[in-house]
Write a protein that holds these residues in place. Structure first.
Motif, PDB file in Angstrom:
ATOM      1  N   LEU A 112      -8.666  -6.455  30.590  1.00 20.63           N
ATOM      2  CA  LEU A 112      -8.978  -5.169  29.946  1.00 20.63           C
ATOM      3  C   LEU A 112      -8.570  -5.133  28.468  1.00 20.63           C
ATOM      4  CD1 LEU A 112      -7.949  -2.789  32.875  1.00 20.63           C
ATOM      5  CD2 LEU A 112     -10.249  -3.405  32.150  1.00 20.63           C
ATOM      6  N   THR A 113      -8.134  -6.276  27.964  1.00 16.23           N
ATOM      7  CA  THR A 113      -7.824  -6.301  26.516  1.00 16.23           C
ATOM      8  C   THR A 113      -9.124  -6.244  25.743  1.00 16.23           C
ATOM      9  OG1 THR A 113      -7.845  -8.711  26.507  1.00 16.23           O
ATOM     10  CG2 THR A 113      -5.689  -7.642  26.803  1.00 16.23           C
ATOM     11  N   VAL A 114      -9.112  -5.603  24.643  1.00 14.08           N
ATOM     12  CA  VAL A 114     -10.311  -5.462  23.808  1.00 14.08           C
ATOM     13  C   VAL A 114      -9.942  -5.759  22.357  1.00 14.08           C
ATOM     14  CG1 VAL A 114     -11.573  -3.808  25.215  1.00 14.08           C
ATOM     15  CG2 VAL A 114      -9.892  -2.988  23.589  1.00 14.08           C
ATOM     16  N   PRO A 115     -10.814  -6.449  21.644  1.00 21.06           N
ATOM     17  CA  PRO A 115     -10.511  -6.661  20.215  1.00 21.06           C
ATOM     18  C   PRO A 115     -10.704  -5.352  19.454  1.00 21.06           C
ATOM     19  CG  PRO A 115     -12.662  -7.597  20.769  1.00 21.06           C
ATOM     20  CD  PRO A 115     -12.088  -7.050  22.037  1.00 21.06           C
ATOM     21  N   GLN A 116      -9.800  -5.060  18.558  1.00 23.30           N
ATOM     22  CA  GLN A 116      -9.902  -3.836  17.776  1.00 23.30           C
ATOM     23  C   GLN A 116      -9.552  -4.158  16.326  1.00 23.30           C
ATOM     24  OE1 GLN A 116      -8.068  -0.313  19.291  1.00 23.30           O
ATOM     25  NE2 GLN A 116      -8.595  -0.750  21.416  1.00 23.30           N
ATOM     26  N   ARG A 117      -9.769  -3.154  15.494  1.00 21.19           N
ATOM     27  CA  ARG A 117      -9.431  -3.326  14.081  1.00 21.19           C
ATOM     28  C   ARG A 117      -8.988  -1.983  13.535  1.00 21.19           C
ATOM     29  NH1 ARG A 117     -13.353  -4.998   8.959  1.00 21.19           N
ATOM     30  NH2 ARG A 117     -11.637  -5.147   7.466  1.00 21.19           N
ATOM     31  N   VAL A 118      -8.008  -2.013  12.713  1.00 19.19           N
ATOM     32  CA  VAL A 118      -7.634  -0.780  11.995  1.00 19.19           C
ATOM     33  C   VAL A 118      -8.811  -0.400  11.111  1.00 19.19           C
ATOM     34  CG1 VAL A 118      -6.103   0.207  10.248  1.00 19.19           C
ATOM     35  CG2 VAL A 118      -5.165  -1.277  12.032  1.00 19.19           C
ATOM     36  N   ASN A 119      -9.228   0.858  11.223  1.00 19.21           N
ATOM     37  CA  ASN A 119     -10.400   1.305  10.478  1.00 19.21           C
ATOM     38  C   ASN A 119     -10.218   1.034   8.979  1.00 19.21           C
ATOM     39  OD1 ASN A 119     -12.495   2.872   9.263  1.00 19.21           O
ATOM     40  ND2 ASN A 119     -12.555   4.140  11.111  1.00 19.21           N
ATOM     41  N   PRO A 120     -11.168   0.303   8.384  1.00 17.85           N
ATOM     42  CA  PRO A 120     -11.010   0.023   6.955  1.00 17.85           C
ATOM     43  C   PRO A 120     -11.001   1.278   6.081  1.00 17.85           C
ATOM     44  CG  PRO A 120     -12.833  -1.243   7.883  1.00 17.85           C
ATOM     45  CD  PRO A 120     -12.406  -0.270   8.930  1.00 17.85           C
ATOM     46  N   PHE A 121     -11.588   2.367   6.585  1.00 15.38           N
ATOM     47  CA  PHE A 121     -11.633   3.597   5.791  1.00 15.38           C
ATOM     48  C   PHE A 121     -10.543   4.549   6.280  1.00 15.38           C
ATOM     49  CE2 PHE A 121     -15.323   2.893   3.253  1.00 15.38           C
ATOM     50  CZ  PHE A 121     -16.121   2.047   4.005  1.00 15.38           C
ATOM     51  N   GLN A 122      -9.752   4.981   5.361  1.00 19.83           N
ATOM     52  CA  GLN A 122      -8.691   5.919   5.701  1.00 19.83           C
ATOM     53  C   GLN A 122      -8.783   7.137   4.786  1.00 19.83           C
ATOM     54  OE1 GLN A 122      -6.580   5.528   8.233  1.00 19.83           O
ATOM     55  NE2 GLN A 122      -7.361   3.478   8.702  1.00 19.83           N
ATOM     56  N   PHE A 123      -8.370   8.293   5.270  1.00 18.53           N
ATOM     57  CA  PHE A 123      -8.337   9.492   4.422  1.00 18.53           C
ATOM     58  C   PHE A 123      -7.003  10.189   4.628  1.00 18.53           C
ATOM     59  CE2 PHE A 123      -8.839  12.834   7.589  1.00 18.53           C
ATOM     60  CZ  PHE A 123      -9.375  12.156   8.665  1.00 18.53           C
ATOM     61  N   PHE A 124      -6.533  10.830   3.565  1.00 15.76           N
ATOM     62  CA  PHE A 124      -5.240  11.517   3.600  1.00 15.76           C
ATOM     63  C   PHE A 124      -5.356  12.831   2.839  1.00 15.76           C
ATOM     64  CE2 PHE A 124      -3.048   7.895   5.258  1.00 15.76           C
ATOM     65  CZ  PHE A 124      -3.739   6.815   4.751  1.00 15.76           C
ATOM     66  N   PHE A 125      -4.682  13.803   3.361  1.00 16.79           N
ATOM     67  CA  PHE A 125      -4.660  15.129   2.737  1.00 16.79           C
ATOM     68  C   PHE A 125      -3.220  15.589   2.728  1.00 16.79           C
ATOM     69  CE2 PHE A 125      -6.389  19.074   1.422  1.00 16.79           C
ATOM     70  CZ  PHE A 125      -5.663  20.065   2.049  1.00 16.79           C
ATOM     71  N   SER A 126      -2.670  15.821   1.555  1.00 14.38           N
ATOM     72  CA  SER A 126      -1.242  16.149   1.522  1.00 14.38           C
ATOM     73  C   SER A 126      -0.905  16.904   0.238  1.00 14.38           C
ATOM     74  CB  SER A 126      -0.440  14.849   1.621  1.00 14.38           C
ATOM     75  OG  SER A 126       0.914  15.133   1.775  1.00 14.38           O
ATOM     76  N   LEU A 127       0.397  17.112   0.032  1.00 17.64           N
ATOM     77  CA  LEU A 127       0.897  17.857  -1.135  1.00 17.64           C
ATOM     78  C   LEU A 127       1.826  16.950  -1.931  1.00 17.64           C
ATOM     79  CD1 LEU A 127       0.933  20.788  -2.355  1.00 17.64           C
ATOM     80  CD2 LEU A 127       3.012  21.152  -1.061  1.00 17.64           C
ATOM     81  N   GLY A 128       1.685  16.974  -3.242  1.00 14.99           N
ATOM     82  CA  GLY A 128       2.554  16.162  -4.091  1.00 14.99           C
ATOM     83  C   GLY A 128       1.919  14.827  -4.407  1.00 14.99           C
ATOM     84  N   GLN A 129       2.406  14.198  -5.464  1.00 18.10           N
ATOM     85  CA  GLN A 129       1.880  12.877  -5.813  1.00 18.10           C
ATOM     86  C   GLN A 129       2.355  11.863  -4.776  1.00 18.10           C
ATOM     87  OE1 GLN A 129      -0.306  12.122  -7.955  1.00 18.10           O
ATOM     88  NE2 GLN A 129      -0.159  13.371  -9.790  1.00 18.10           N
ATOM     89  N   THR A 130       1.649  10.730  -4.736  1.00 18.01           N
ATOM     90  CA  THR A 130       1.987   9.676  -3.779  1.00 18.01           C
ATOM     91  C   THR A 130       3.392   9.137  -4.061  1.00 18.01           C
ATOM     92  OG1 THR A 130      -0.337   9.069  -3.978  1.00 18.01           O
ATOM     93  CG2 THR A 130       1.068   7.589  -2.718  1.00 18.01           C
ATOM     94  N   PHE A 131       3.664   8.949  -5.350  1.00 14.59           N
ATOM     95  CA  PHE A 131       4.994   8.494  -5.745  1.00 14.59           C
ATOM     96  C   PHE A 131       5.291   8.909  -7.170  1.00 14.59           C
ATOM     97  CE2 PHE A 131       3.330   5.145  -8.478  1.00 14.59           C
ATOM     98  CZ  PHE A 131       2.128   4.761  -7.874  1.00 14.59           C
TER      99      PHE A 131
END
Lengths: 213, 960
Positions: free
Chosen positions: B941-960
């Motif tokens: 039941l193992t399946v190959p997967q991949r972390v989605n190349p597209f990511q989105f983020f919504f937040s407050l403040g600068q990243t760093f």
């Protein structure tokens, strides 16, 4: 507050010893002492060659004059009004001696009779010169006398007085200069009174009536 | 017999305790024991005492004694305001507003008349706020020391009046009902009234703010309809005591309806309203219309029409009911301002000259046409001339030349500035006169116009301000400064002489602290920067105020000098503090949006799916614990992925040291923000923070925690579950050094931010763990053009296990996401379970981030291009910069992501949206079965997967 004042005065009077001097009036943080009032009245008496009237009523009136004096002195200081030169003061003393027909020794004796020294006289004359110059600079310079005012004064005062004395009045042209001087003097006085009234509004003034009882 | 002339054998005061210190009296009075009693000196003594401002009355009396006179001064001391309070008010107005209206000042002399006037003025304010039946009385209470009087005003406000139907006069052009509706004074839906059996519609209560707001709304409504010159005045507020209502009487003159348009170029109405002063001033006159010409010209110049010319015409209808204003625009050719060049410059470099200019050449980021206008050029010429003149070049001239068709391009405009520096005038000698010898060195250090330095009037003005500031802050309130300038024979030098009249010096006699109820006096005493005997310094008073406000326990801190006008050598400083409310309640709501979703109970989506997690926060704090300025708080946070309760106790400025603060905290946390497990943590910690310098902080921390993982939530290989689901107790001793030299923590444009955190988890009190942990972070910010910033960050972490037992799973490094690498969802970087594919965390991490931050629309909307790279590694030795992933079990390589984001500026920091793309996001093996299948070893039941190349983020403040 009034109870505190009454209590203070009562205790002061009941205490042993005579009252030598006290605050009689104040202009802001400047005190006018009873001795300053007496001194002022003695100086007036010196100039008038009269006996100093040191009664309560007289001192009370003197207090009002000294209040005005303090207000004017403050204005002189604020504006850094230059004091007159020493020679101007000496010149006035010379005129005074001439008018009193006194030489220096007699003047000194006269001053001593009223409790003053020559330096005291110089200080008083210096102040009077400054006062005159201040009034001239601050009030007289801007005063204008209209022709209509001259005309009215001529008719109402000069002509009227001459009629009362049964003498012919001087012509309007002859009387003009003295009328202008008189009206300027009156207007200057009025302006000075108005300024003093306004100045009194701007500072806390208090007269200690118990000092005159 | 007169007592004058007799020797003074005793000199006493009644009462013996005088407002002026005995020593000061002894030194300063003209009369002394042994002197002969003199009338003039006695009068002078009384005047001098009175001039101190500390007496209401003075009487001098004398008693004859055999050998002289006993002199007694009977005095009545003046009292001064030490505390002014108002009780019983119902805001608005607030107690503070009423105190301000009273015009009574702390430290001023107590005056019964002034109290009556104060009460009357408070009444005026109360009536303006609808209290027409209010009464005010006052009480005074003298204190035992320093002639202080507390004044307490007791207000009985009565009921606040309500509005009644306003009376409207004038040429309104609209129905009264419409105008009344705009004011906001009617309350059309009053449940309160309805529940009381009244009508649903009633009138609002009268307050001054509501009245003014109503008038402003009427004016705005008229302006919106085009009546630019409309006026609305309040003539009267008439109170009806029977109904307790107030009828406002308004005078409204609508004036003509005004239309404004342009010819020759199209300009949006919104732009005209923003640019033209007739809209801002809400008035039309010749001066404003002419000013509008300049404003419109500047607008077109900003669009690149550097030669734009504008004129205007106005026409009115015959009945005066309307007026039309037409601005005629001739734009000219559209150009581009390309460069500025300077010639003849020797003393200053180009950067120093150009940074003073507001002319801006065109750039890719920012204004594409550049910023140029003749008025800006003139302004810049003046600025550069002033730069030279303030550096001794008295005759410096700047001759501008505008070059059209720069470098053969017809639309390009350049500016050449020919600078004629002229001769530099230097100071050959500076003499300082009138300064106390003890102060000469300090005063001299403040002077910029020294021998050999450039001479300029602006430098002299700076010297004057610095010297007078020094004197005012060292107890010389009457200091006067004057300067004399003597030109040298050669014309290139001047001799300067600074004359200082120091005047009298005033010292602090004591600081009188009032208003403390709960706070310990010692807490305030430690923070006073002005001590008895110190020179009376305004800056020390302000600094004391700041230090007390920094405690966070006072709502107001007022300081004033008692008897400010009196002539005294030393004066009391009165401090009135109002303690803040001790309890505060914080409520907050928020949400997290990202790839945080996915089932908590199945093996689906190890790399997360799009999810939304609402959160709520509630906290209660109690300030000023034990009167020591400490704070105790309890905060709870609840979201779908985290539940936390934190109790903390903070002792700032520990032991009276501004640079030390101590805190204790207790934490309970249950979170599933790491998809692999749900953990539960109990933690107690103590932390001491030490401020080393302005931008440098050291924190020392001891934390003991027990972490357990809910075994049923653990999504890893069954063989590892017994290992990682055992509760672990860990104690960590750690220290963090923080260096923050950013110009703005929320929106940094330059500076650095570095942190070094090092901790040891010894096995003394822990259950079998022993490791060290180090995290380093360095961020720098560089401004490359106006509003264009390059920001970069590097972070490194290393967990060094010194025990044979594995480091507990929750203690390992989990990273990835919107603050480390935007190629990963939150906490998804690094090694993964070989079967389930869920992240396992690692023992090391390395991340690099670079952002190009630039404006998109004005100053409100910004954009970001970013490149993140990095990963979590299973060990330090496996750290690698390799780009390619070898196989589905290899996670020790560097994952890259690129993307863009938007930043919307808000008062609390930018709201950010980031979209990232990772070309080499990790591939891994996931599991499509259930836990039972896994335990039963169903590996098919193992399946190959991949972390989605597209990511989105919504937040407050600068990243760093």
């Amino acid at each position: 507050m009034r109870a505190a004042i009454a209590c203070f005065v009562l205790l002061a009077s009941l205490a042993q010893g005579e009252t030598l001097d006290r605050v009689s009036a104040r202009v802001g943080k400047d005190a006018i002492t009873d001795s300053a009032l007496r001194r002022h009245l003695r100086m007036e008496a010196f100039f008038a060659r009269a006996t100093a009237d040191l009664t309560s009523a007289s001192r009370r009136k003197a207090a009002e004059r000294l209040i005005d004096q303090i207000l004017i002195r403050r204005e002189l200081e604020l504006n850094r009004f230059a004091p007159p030169a020493a020679r101007d003061v000496e010149a006035q003393i010379g005129l005074l001696m001439k008018s009193r027909q006194e030489d220096a020794t007699a003047l000194g004796a006269s001053l001593e009779h009223y409790g003053f020294s020559l330096d005291d006289l110089r200080a008083e004359i210096l102040y009077q010169i400054m006062l005159l110059r201040f009034v001239e600079f601050r009030f007289s310079a801007g005063i204008l006398v209209a022709d209509s005012e001259i005309e009215t004064a001529y008719r109402q005062e000069v002509v009227s007085e001459a009629q009362q004395r049964n003498v012919p009045p001087p012509t309007a042209e002859d009387a003009r200069e003295s009328i202008v001087k008189l009206l300027t003097y009156r207007k200057t006085n009025a302006a000075l009174e108005q300024w003093l009234a306004q100045a009194r509004q701007q500072v806390k003034i208090q007269v200690f009536e118990e000092a005159f009882r | 017999m007169s007592l004058y002339g007799r020797p003074i054998v005793s000199l006493t005061f009644d009462p013996p305790q005088q407002p002026i210190p005995a020593e000061q009296m002894r030194i300063s009075l003209p009369l002394r024991i042994g002197d002969r009693l003199d009338e003039a000196l006695l009068g002078q003594t009384i005047e001098q005492l009175f001039a101190t401002g500390r007496y209401e009355d003075i009487i001098a009396s004398g008693e004859a004694l055999p050998n002289g006179v006993a002199l007694t001064f009977r005095t009545r001391a003046k009292y001064f305001l030490s505390h002014i309070s108002v009780d019983g008010t119902v805001p608005p107005p607030s107690g503070d507003q009423l105190v301000n209206a009273s015009a009574l000042n702390l430290g001023d002399a107590f005056d019964e008349e002034a109290l009556a006037t104060a009460a009357r003025q408070m009444q005026v304010m109360l009536r303006a706020n609808g209290f027409f039946a209010s009464t005010i009385r006052y009480e005074t209470q003298n204190r035992d020391t320093a002639e202080q009087t507390d004044v307490r005003f007791i207000v009985e406000p009565g009921r606040r009046a309500r509005f009644a139907t306003p009376v409207i006069e004038g040429d309104t052009r609209f129905k009264p009902s419409r105008i009344i509706g705009v004011t906001g004074w009617p309350n059309n839906f009053s449940l309160h009234s309805w529940f009381r059996g009244g009508a649903l519609h009633e009138w609002h209560e009268v307050t001054d703010a509501r009245v003014q707001r109503g008038l402003e709304k009427v004016r705005n409504a008229y302006v919106k309809k085009g009546f630019l010159m409309a006026s609305a005045h309040l003539l009267a507020l008439t109170h009806d005591s029977a109904t307790n209502t107030v009828t406002p009487r308004l005078n409204i003159e609508a004036g003509p309806k005004v239309t404004v348009r342009t010819e020759g170029a199209r300009v949006a109405q919104g732009t005209l309203k923003r640019v033209l002063p007739i809209f801002q001033e809400r008035s039309i006159d010749t001066a404003l219309l002419a000013e509008g010409i300049g404003s419109l010209q500047d607008y077109f110049i900003g669009e690149g029409y550097f030669d734009a010319r504008v004129t205007y015409d106005t026409t009115s209808s015959s009945d005066g009911a309307s007026q039309a204003i037409v601005y005629r625009v001739v734009r000219g050719t559209r150009s581009r301002f390309t460069r500025i060049e300077t010639q003849g410059r020797k003393y200053f470099d180009a950067h120093t000259v150009l940074e003073r200019m507001s002319l801006t050449p065109a750039s890719m980021f920012g204004n594409h046409r550049g910023r140029f206008s003749p008025s800006l050029l003139e302004h810049d010429v003046q600025a550069i001339q002033e730069l030279y003149r303030s550096n001794g070049f008295r005759d410096a001239k700047v001759l501008p030349q505008v070059v059209r068709g720069d470098k053969g391009r017809p639309q390009d405009v350049a500016v050449m500035l020919k600078i004629e520096e002229g001769r530099q005038i230097l100071v050959s000698d500076l003499e300082l006169s009138g300064v106390d010898l003890k102060l000469v060195d300090e005063v001299s250090a403040l002077i910029t116009s020294r021998a050999g330095q450039p001479y300029s009037t602006s430098n002299m003005a700076l010297d004057r301000d610095a010297i007078l500031g020094y004197y005012f802050n060292n107890g010389y309130p009457d200091a006067i400064f004057d300067a004399q300038i003597k030109p040298g024979a050669d014309g290139a030098h001047v001799n300067l002489k600074y004359l200082v009249d120091e005047g009298r010096r005033v010292f602090a006699r004591a600081v009188l602290v009032n208003g403390l109820r709960t706070t310990r006096p010692g807490l305030v005493g430690h923070r006073l920067t002005i001590q008895p005997g110190d020179p009376l310094s305004q800056s020390a008073i302000v600094e004391t105020q700041r230090r007390l406000y920094d405690l966070g326990i006072f709502s107001t801190v007022d300081l004033a000098i008692q008897n400010p006008e009196g002539i005294e050598r030393s004066k009391y400083v009165v401090l009135q503090a109002e303690e803040a409310r001790r309890y505060t309640l914080n409520l907050g709501f928020g949400a997290e949006i990202g790839r945080i979703g996915g089932s908590a109970t199945s093996f689906d989506a190890p790399a997360g799916t799009a999810g939304f997690s609402p959160r709520a926060l509630v906290g209660i704090s109690r300030l000023n614990m034990f009167g020591l300025g400490h704070t105790a708080s309890v905060t709870g946070r609840i979201s779908t992925i985290q539940q936390r309760v934190l109790a903390s106790y903070l002792a700032p400025q520990f032991q009276g040291n501004d640079n030390l603060s101590l805190s204790f905290s207790q934490l309970f946390d249950r979170s599933s923000d790491i998809r692999t497990f749900t953990s539960q943590r109990f933690e107690g910690s103590a932390q001491l923070s030490q401020k080393l310098s302005r931008g440098s902080l050291l924190e020392y921390r001891v934390a003991v925690r027990q972490v357990s993982i809910d075994a049923s939530t653990l999504k890893i290989s069954p063989a590892l579950i017994p290992v990682y689901s055992v509760p672990v107790r860990t104690a960590i001793i750690s220290a963090t050094w923080i260096q923050d030299r950013r110009d703005d923590p929320l929106e940094s444009t330059r500076g650095v931010y570095n942190t070094v955190d090092f901790g040891v988890a010894p096995h003394i009190i822990t259950s079998g763990t022993y490791y060290t942990r180090m995290v380093l972070k360095s961020s720098t910010y560089h401004q490359v053009a106006r509003d264009v910033i390059i920001a970069r960050t590097t972070s490194f972490g290393w967990l060094h296990n010194l025990s044979s037992n594995p480091v507990p799973l929750p203690e390992r490094f989990f990273a990835g996401g919107n603050t480390t690498n935007r190629g990963f969802p939150e906490n998804q970087a690094g090694p993964r379970d070989a079967i389930t594919g869920f992240p396992l965390g690692g023992d090391a991490f390395l991340f690099f981030g670079t952002e190009l931050r630039f404006p998109v629309v004005g100053k409100t909307l910004g954009g970001v291009l970013f490149h993140d790279m990095g990963n979590v590694y299973d060990s330090l030795s496996n750290m690698s910069f390799r780009f390619k992933q070898r196989d589905r079990q290899d996670f020790n390589y560097m994952v890259h992501s690129v993307g863009f984001g938007l930043r919307y500026r808000t008062p609390i920091g930018p709201v950010r949206v980031d979209l990232g793309y990772s070309p080499n996001s990790p591939r891994f093996t996931g599991y499509s079965g259930t836990l039972t299948d896994l335990i039963n070893g169903a590996t098919q039941l193992t399946v190959p997967q991949r972390v989605n190349p597209f990511q989105f983020f919504f937040s407050l403040g600068q990243t760093f």
